[in-house]
Design a protein around this motif. Structure first.
Motif, mmCIF file in Angstrom:
data_model
loop_
_atom_site.group_PDB
_atom_site.id
_atom_site.type_symbol
_atom_site.label_atom_id
_atom_site.label_comp_id
_atom_site.label_asym_id
_atom_site.label_seq_id
_atom_site.Cartn_x
_atom_site.Cartn_y
_atom_site.Cartn_z
ATOM 1 N N THR A 1 0.416 -1.229 0.087
ATOM 2 C CA THR A 1 0.507 0.193 0.171
ATOM 3 C C THR A 1 1.142 1.244 0.106
ATOM 4 O O THR A 1 0.540 2.339 -0.419
ATOM 5 N N HIS A 2 2.195 1.212 -0.215
ATOM 6 C CA HIS A 2 2.851 2.452 0.275
ATOM 7 C C HIS A 2 3.044 2.970 -1.012
ATOM 8 O O HIS A 2 3.031 3.763 -1.465
ATOM 9 N N PHE A 3 3.782 2.227 -2.323
ATOM 10 C CA PHE A 3 3.038 2.050 -3.394
ATOM 11 C C PHE A 3 2.361 2.046 -4.531
ATOM 12 O O PHE A 3 2.322 2.681 -5.612
ATOM 13 N N GLY A 4 2.228 1.041 -3.986
ATOM 14 C CA GLY A 4 0.898 0.094 -4.762
ATOM 15 C C GLY A 4 1.591 -1.187 -5.609
ATOM 16 O O GLY A 4 1.184 -0.923 -7.328
ATOM 17 N N ASN A 5 2.733 -1.094 -5.526
ATOM 18 C CA ASN A 5 3.481 -2.101 -6.558
ATOM 19 C C ASN A 5 2.542 -3.156 -6.313
ATOM 20 O O ASN A 5 2.533 -4.105 -5.626
ATOM 21 N N LEU A 6 2.900 -4.164 -7.262
ATOM 22 C CA LEU A 6 2.268 -5.391 -7.350
ATOM 23 C C LEU A 6 3.419 -6.380 -8.196
ATOM 24 O O LEU A 6 4.287 -6.146 -8.647
ATOM 25 N N TYR A 7 3.188 -7.634 -7.905
ATOM 26 C CA TYR A 7 3.565 -9.082 -7.572
ATOM 27 C C TYR A 7 3.336 -9.725 -7.925
ATOM 28 O O TYR A 7 1.858 -10.328 -7.598
ATOM 29 N N TYR A 8 3.536 -10.884 -9.164
ATOM 30 C CA TYR A 8 3.814 -12.163 -9.502
ATOM 31 C C TYR A 8 4.398 -13.212 -9.525
ATOM 32 O O TYR A 8 5.427 -12.374 -9.157
ATOM 33 N N ALA A 9 4.368 -14.188 -9.217
ATOM 34 C CA ALA A 9 4.999 -15.586 -9.748
ATOM 35 C C ALA A 9 4.835 -15.513 -11.539
ATOM 36 O O ALA A 9 3.977 -15.512 -12.214
ATOM 37 N N MET A 10 6.039 -16.049 -11.734
ATOM 38 C CA MET A 10 5.953 -16.361 -13.358
ATOM 39 C C MET A 10 5.343 -17.415 -13.600
ATOM 40 O O MET A 10 4.025 -17.239 -14.234
ATOM 41 N N SER A 11 4.737 -18.521 -12.690
ATOM 42 C CA SER A 11 3.341 -19.144 -13.458
ATOM 43 C C SER A 11 2.062 -18.624 -13.225
ATOM 44 O O SER A 11 1.325 -19.437 -14.489
ATOM 45 N N VAL A 12 1.430 -17.618 -13.042
ATOM 46 C CA VAL A 12 0.598 -16.453 -12.648
ATOM 47 C C VAL A 12 0.386 -16.158 -13.901
ATOM 48 O O VAL A 12 -1.284 -15.359 -14.078
ATOM 49 N N GLU A 13 1.682 -14.999 -13.985
ATOM 50 C CA GLU A 13 2.089 -13.549 -14.997
ATOM 51 C C GLU A 13 0.864 -13.732 -15.674
ATOM 52 O O GLU A 13 1.225 -14.864 -16.364
ATOM 53 N N GLY A 14 0.419 -12.890 -16.394
ATOM 54 C CA GLY A 14 -0.896 -12.602 -17.566
ATOM 55 C C GLY A 14 -1.974 -13.292 -17.174
ATOM 56 O O GLY A 14 -3.307 -13.369 -17.947
ATOM 57 N N ARG A 15 -1.717 -14.302 -15.969
ATOM 58 C CA ARG A 15 -3.281 -15.005 -16.348
ATOM 59 C C ARG A 15 -3.977 -14.520 -15.068
ATOM 60 O O ARG A 15 -5.007 -14.203 -14.785
ATOM 61 N N PHE A 16 -3.735 -14.113 -13.943
ATOM 62 C CA PHE A 16 -3.617 -13.577 -12.655
ATOM 63 C C PHE A 16 -3.422 -12.056 -11.915
ATOM 64 O O PHE A 16 -2.594 -12.092 -13.260
ATOM 65 N N THR A 17 -4.798 -11.144 -11.699
ATOM 66 C CA THR A 17 -4.643 -10.316 -11.680
ATOM 67 C C THR A 17 -4.800 -9.658 -10.270
ATOM 68 O O THR A 17 -5.862 -9.854 -9.100
ATOM 69 N N ILE A 18 -3.918 -9.396 -9.093
ATOM 70 C CA ILE A 18 -4.398 -9.198 -7.648
ATOM 71 C C ILE A 18 -4.750 -7.390 -8.365
ATOM 72 O O ILE A 18 -3.815 -6.621 -8.639
ATOM 73 N N SER A 19 -5.854 -6.901 -6.666
ATOM 74 C CA SER A 19 -6.104 -5.766 -6.735
ATOM 75 C C SER A 19 -6.839 -5.242 -5.226
ATOM 76 O O SER A 19 -6.668 -6.539 -4.854
#
Length: 128
Positions: free
Chosen positions: A53-71
């Motif tokens: 919540t400091h900067f709103g950075n989003l991170y994804y595991a390679m196995s889910v990137e492009g398929r999953f979205t965190i919000s």
């Protein structure tokens, strides 16, 4: 005390979508880090996606990137994980976790030891 409650899991066929929710309560500070982890039977717990919540950075595991979205919806104190194009390999118990340290945003978001608070989990089962 921080409470995390997940919901939204279920059983779906491969290629379908699910949206997980995690309601966060009991935390009065404005900055913290949240993440989704998952653990399949016989496997180690795996970090799936994270947000600070400091900067709103989003991170994804390679196995889910492009398929999953965190919000995150701060007005509802809720974090989401939109999961599209689900695969049988995504079958696991999914947990949300909170790291309330003021410096959590500079830590490796994939390190589960920094997350002091965990939800009870919600099961996701994907059939082929």
């Amino acid at each position: 005390q921080v409470d995390l409650v997940e919901s939204g899991g279920g059983s779906v066929q491969a290629g379908r979508s699910l949206r997980l929710s995690c309601v966060v309560s009991g935390y009065t500070y404005s900055t913290y880090c949240l993440a989704w982890f998952r653990q399949a039977p016989g496997k180690e717990r795996e970090a799936v996606a994270g947000v600070n919540t400091h900067f709103g950075n989003l991170y994804y595991a390679m196995s889910v990137e492009g398929r999953f979205t965190i919000s995150r919806d701060s007005t509802k104190n809720t974090m989401y994980l939109q999961m599209n194009s689900l695969e049988p390999e995504d079958t696991a118990m999914y947990y949300c976790a909170a790291d309330v340290r003021s410096t959590c945003y500079i830590e490796d978001w994939r390190g589960s030891s920094g997350y002091a608070y965990w939800g009870q989990g919600t099961q996701v089962t994907v059939s082929s």
